[in-house]
Write an enzyme that holds these catalytic residues in place. Sequence first.
Site, PDB file in Angstrom:
ATOM      1  N   TRP A  50     -77.265 -53.848 -26.947  1.00  0.00           N
ATOM      2  CA  TRP A  50     -77.580 -53.353 -28.290  1.00  0.00           C
ATOM      3  C   TRP A  50     -77.485 -51.832 -28.349  1.00  0.00           C
ATOM      4  O   TRP A  50     -78.393 -51.133 -27.897  1.00  0.00           O
ATOM      5  CB  TRP A  50     -78.984 -53.811 -28.700  1.00  0.00           C
ATOM      6  CG  TRP A  50     -79.066 -55.300 -28.837  1.00  0.00           C
ATOM      7  CD1 TRP A  50     -78.712 -56.023 -29.938  1.00  0.00           C
ATOM      8  CD2 TRP A  50     -79.508 -56.248 -27.863  1.00  0.00           C
ATOM      9  NE1 TRP A  50     -78.899 -57.367 -29.698  1.00  0.00           N
ATOM     10  CE2 TRP A  50     -79.388 -57.535 -28.429  1.00  0.00           C
ATOM     11  CE3 TRP A  50     -79.974 -56.142 -26.544  1.00  0.00           C
ATOM     12  CZ2 TRP A  50     -79.726 -58.698 -27.748  1.00  0.00           C
ATOM     13  CZ3 TRP A  50     -80.318 -57.305 -25.870  1.00  0.00           C
ATOM     14  CH2 TRP A  50     -80.189 -58.562 -26.471  1.00  0.00           C
TER      15      TRP A  50
ATOM     16  N   HIS B 251     -81.772 -55.889 -34.124  1.00  0.00           N
ATOM     17  CA  HIS B 251     -81.711 -57.312 -34.465  1.00  0.00           C
ATOM     18  C   HIS B 251     -83.018 -57.699 -35.169  1.00  0.00           C
ATOM     19  O   HIS B 251     -83.930 -56.866 -35.259  1.00  0.00           O
ATOM     20  CB  HIS B 251     -81.445 -58.194 -33.236  1.00  0.00           C
ATOM     21  CG  HIS B 251     -82.334 -57.922 -32.047  1.00  0.00           C
ATOM     22  ND1 HIS B 251     -82.198 -58.563 -30.845  1.00  0.00           N
ATOM     23  CD2 HIS B 251     -83.369 -57.057 -31.875  1.00  0.00           C
ATOM     24  CE1 HIS B 251     -83.110 -58.115 -29.988  1.00  0.00           C
ATOM     25  NE2 HIS B 251     -83.826 -57.209 -30.589  1.00  0.00           N
TER      26      HIS B 251
ATOM     27  N   ARG C 172     -76.645 -51.016 -35.714  1.00  0.00           N
ATOM     28  CA  ARG C 172     -76.144 -50.789 -34.352  1.00  0.00           C
ATOM     29  C   ARG C 172     -75.200 -49.601 -34.313  1.00  0.00           C
ATOM     30  O   ARG C 172     -74.344 -49.448 -35.186  1.00  0.00           O
ATOM     31  CB  ARG C 172     -75.445 -52.032 -33.807  1.00  0.00           C
ATOM     32  CG  ARG C 172     -76.460 -53.084 -33.495  1.00  0.00           C
ATOM     33  CD  ARG C 172     -75.929 -54.231 -32.712  1.00  0.00           C
ATOM     34  NE  ARG C 172     -76.864 -55.347 -32.884  1.00  0.00           N
ATOM     35  CZ  ARG C 172     -76.667 -56.547 -32.422  1.00  0.00           C
ATOM     36  NH1 ARG C 172     -75.573 -56.823 -31.752  1.00  0.00           N
ATOM     37  NH2 ARG C 172     -77.569 -57.485 -32.635  1.00  0.00           N
TER      38      ARG C 172
ATOM     39  N   GLN D  30     -78.896 -59.947 -40.512  1.00  0.00           N
ATOM     40  CA  GLN D  30     -79.124 -61.116 -39.674  1.00  0.00           C
ATOM     41  C   GLN D  30     -80.203 -61.980 -40.309  1.00  0.00           C
ATOM     42  O   GLN D  30     -80.978 -61.510 -41.145  1.00  0.00           O
ATOM     43  CB  GLN D  30     -79.635 -60.699 -38.292  1.00  0.00           C
ATOM     44  CG  GLN D  30     -78.572 -60.148 -37.372  1.00  0.00           C
ATOM     45  CD  GLN D  30     -79.095 -59.987 -35.938  1.00  0.00           C
ATOM     46  OE1 GLN D  30     -80.299 -59.981 -35.698  1.00  0.00           O
ATOM     47  NE2 GLN D  30     -78.184 -59.849 -35.006  1.00  0.00           N
TER      48      GLN D  30
ATOM     49  N   VAL E  22     -84.546 -65.606 -24.139  1.00  0.00           N
ATOM     50  CA  VAL E  22     -84.444 -67.073 -24.222  1.00  0.00           C
ATOM     51  C   VAL E  22     -83.990 -67.645 -22.881  1.00  0.00           C
ATOM     52  O   VAL E  22     -83.367 -66.963 -22.075  1.00  0.00           O
ATOM     53  CB  VAL E  22     -83.434 -67.531 -25.320  1.00  0.00           C
ATOM     54  CG1 VAL E  22     -83.992 -67.278 -26.706  1.00  0.00           C
ATOM     55  CG2 VAL E  22     -82.082 -66.872 -25.132  1.00  0.00           C
TER      56      VAL E  22
ATOM     57  N   ALA F 216     -85.347 -70.226 -30.843  1.00  0.00           N
ATOM     58  CA  ALA F 216     -85.117 -69.074 -31.722  1.00  0.00           C
ATOM     59  C   ALA F 216     -83.619 -68.907 -31.885  1.00  0.00           C
ATOM     60  O   ALA F 216     -82.835 -69.292 -31.014  1.00  0.00           O
ATOM     61  CB  ALA F 216     -85.722 -67.810 -31.116  1.00  0.00           C
TER      62      ALA F 216
HETATM   63  C1  FA5 Z   1     -78.753 -60.918 -31.215  1.00  0.00           C
HETATM   64  O1  FA5 Z   1     -78.859 -59.980 -31.982  1.00  0.00           O
HETATM   65  C2  FA5 Z   1     -79.927 -61.765 -30.838  1.00  0.00           C
HETATM   66  N1  FA5 Z   1     -81.127 -61.161 -31.350  1.00  0.00           N
HETATM   67  C3  FA5 Z   1     -79.742 -63.166 -31.351  1.00  0.00           C
HETATM   68  C4  FA5 Z   1     -80.739 -64.131 -30.824  1.00  0.00           C
HETATM   69  C5  FA5 Z   1     -81.905 -64.418 -31.544  1.00  0.00           C
HETATM   70  C6  FA5 Z   1     -80.551 -64.754 -29.599  1.00  0.00           C
HETATM   71  C7  FA5 Z   1     -82.824 -65.315 -31.063  1.00  0.00           C
HETATM   72  C8  FA5 Z   1     -81.465 -65.639 -29.101  1.00  0.00           C
HETATM   73  C9  FA5 Z   1     -82.608 -65.907 -29.822  1.00  0.00           C
HETATM   74  P1  FA5 Z   1     -76.157 -60.716 -31.032  1.00  0.00           P
HETATM   75  O2  FA5 Z   1     -76.107 -59.308 -30.638  1.00  0.00           O
HETATM   76  O3  FA5 Z   1     -75.144 -61.627 -30.424  1.00  0.00           O
HETATM   77  O4  FA5 Z   1     -77.581 -61.335 -30.713  1.00  0.00           O
HETATM   78  O5  FA5 Z   1     -76.037 -60.813 -32.599  1.00  0.00           O
HETATM   79  C10 FA5 Z   1     -76.261 -62.021 -33.309  1.00  0.00           C
HETATM   80  C11 FA5 Z   1     -75.249 -62.183 -34.425  1.00  0.00           C
HETATM   81  O6  FA5 Z   1     -75.267 -61.044 -35.277  1.00  0.00           O
HETATM   82  C12 FA5 Z   1     -73.819 -62.242 -33.924  1.00  0.00           C
HETATM   83  O7  FA5 Z   1     -73.483 -63.565 -33.566  1.00  0.00           O
HETATM   84  C13 FA5 Z   1     -73.041 -61.787 -35.133  1.00  0.00           C
HETATM   85  O8  FA5 Z   1     -72.898 -62.860 -36.047  1.00  0.00           O
HETATM   86  C14 FA5 Z   1     -73.964 -60.766 -35.732  1.00  0.00           C
HETATM   87  N2  FA5 Z   1     -73.579 -59.409 -35.346  1.00  0.00           N
HETATM   88  C15 FA5 Z   1     -73.841 -58.762 -34.185  1.00  0.00           C
HETATM   89  N3  FA5 Z   1     -73.357 -57.527 -34.182  1.00  0.00           N
HETATM   90  C16 FA5 Z   1     -72.760 -57.348 -35.393  1.00  0.00           C
HETATM   91  C17 FA5 Z   1     -72.076 -56.263 -36.024  1.00  0.00           C
HETATM   92  N4  FA5 Z   1     -71.919 -55.093 -35.439  1.00  0.00           N
HETATM   93  N5  FA5 Z   1     -71.596 -56.452 -37.280  1.00  0.00           N
HETATM   94  C18 FA5 Z   1     -71.774 -57.645 -37.895  1.00  0.00           C
HETATM   95  N6  FA5 Z   1     -72.406 -58.684 -37.370  1.00  0.00           N
HETATM   96  C19 FA5 Z   1     -72.893 -58.557 -36.132  1.00  0.00           C
END
Ligand code: FA5
Length: 368
Positions: free
Chosen positions: A152, A185, A211, A225, A269, A336
């Site tokens: 992140w 997130h 981000r 999200q 998780v 989650a």
């Molecule tokens: C997370 O942010 C974790 N908090 C998700 C999670 C929650 C995992 C609970 C387990 C339990 P990640 O970085 O992969 O994970 O982001 C989750 C989703 O947010 C991605 O699958 C995507 O759909 C979206 N996302 C992530 N980064 C971006 C971005 N820069 N722009 C748009 N959508 C994004």
Amino acid sequence: MDELDRLRTDAFRDLDASADAGELEAVRVAYVGRKGKLTEILRSLAKRPIAERKSLGSAANAFRDEFELQLKVRAAALAKETAAVARQFDPTKPGAKLHRGHLHPLTLVDADVRRIFTGMNFTVVEGPEVETERYNFDALNIPANHPAREMWDTFWITDNKQQTTNNKARRRSSVVGRKLLMRTHTSPMQVRYMEAHNPPFQIIVPGRTFRYEATDASHEINFYQVEGLMVGPDISLANFKYVVERFFTEFFRGQAVTFRFRPSYFPFVEPGLEVDIKVTNNRQPMVRHAHHPERSRGTTNNQQKETWLEVMGAGMVHRRVFDAVRYNPDEIQGFAFGVGLDRLAMIKYGIPDIRLFYGADLRFVRQF
Ligand code: FA5
């Protein structure tokens, strides 16, 4: 002289009778135009005997001056009448078209997500966009220096004034977990909610996330999200699978989409997984034709390359997270997930580039 008198009577009668600017102009041309009747009389003066020339001349000139003045008066009166008519309200006319606003596609998708999860008995809660390091990272089993923090890219909030002028405040802000950041997130709300509530419960947390990363067609620095969290005795991955499948089925109603679960890693998780949705290179979801597989969009047209778009991270809540909120991991379990709202909107509406959402181009918004 008689001829002139007759002409005067006719001229003023015609002038009064003129009903609009066009008619008035015709009257002007008929009497004082280049070949007008009065013009002709004035032109003939030169050929007339001196005595007649004098009396007829002054009468004709006076007539012309008066007539030209009256032409102006009549023109002004007609203009006023026209304006009054234009102002009149005509109740039989169709109403003017109202300019209606459009909901932004992200607003539409947000409303859909809330509706579908509320229908499955989830409660909607929201949380702060400015978070502490503790909620965004530490309590989620991502301590400082943990390599997973690199997953992140973070906007940290620094208060320069505080750090240079107030030693006490500086000492306080350097206490572990007190540093401020823009939440990367929606997962910090898992911790905040569990600290304040006892299981069982099921919540979703829609919200804005940030981000510090390079943008491209599927990455923004500011996006949305939706966090999901279901905790109670005997919650398992099977519950997660049911909820997510039902969510996708309702969300993409009438739009058969193909999705897959794939093992993955998140520190908060165990086990962890990710969910991808199959898209063609123009971001249209795959549409499978149940009875005529050869007509399925995206499979027969080899110009449209298929790719998987990652939409969700998920898993079973880690014991360390339950420890942080003082739940007993031997008595309760939970799943989650965090789903990207922008990505869902891209797939639902066939939007090829995430940056279109934030471009403020009305031509884009007016399509929804
Ligand atoms: C997370 O942010 C974790 N908090 C998700 C999670 C929650 C995992 C609970 C387990 C339990 P990640 O970085 O992969 O994970 O982001 C989750 C989703 O947010 C991605 O699958 C995507 O759909 C979206 N996302 C992530 N980064 C971006 C971005 N820069 N722009 C748009 N959508 C994004």
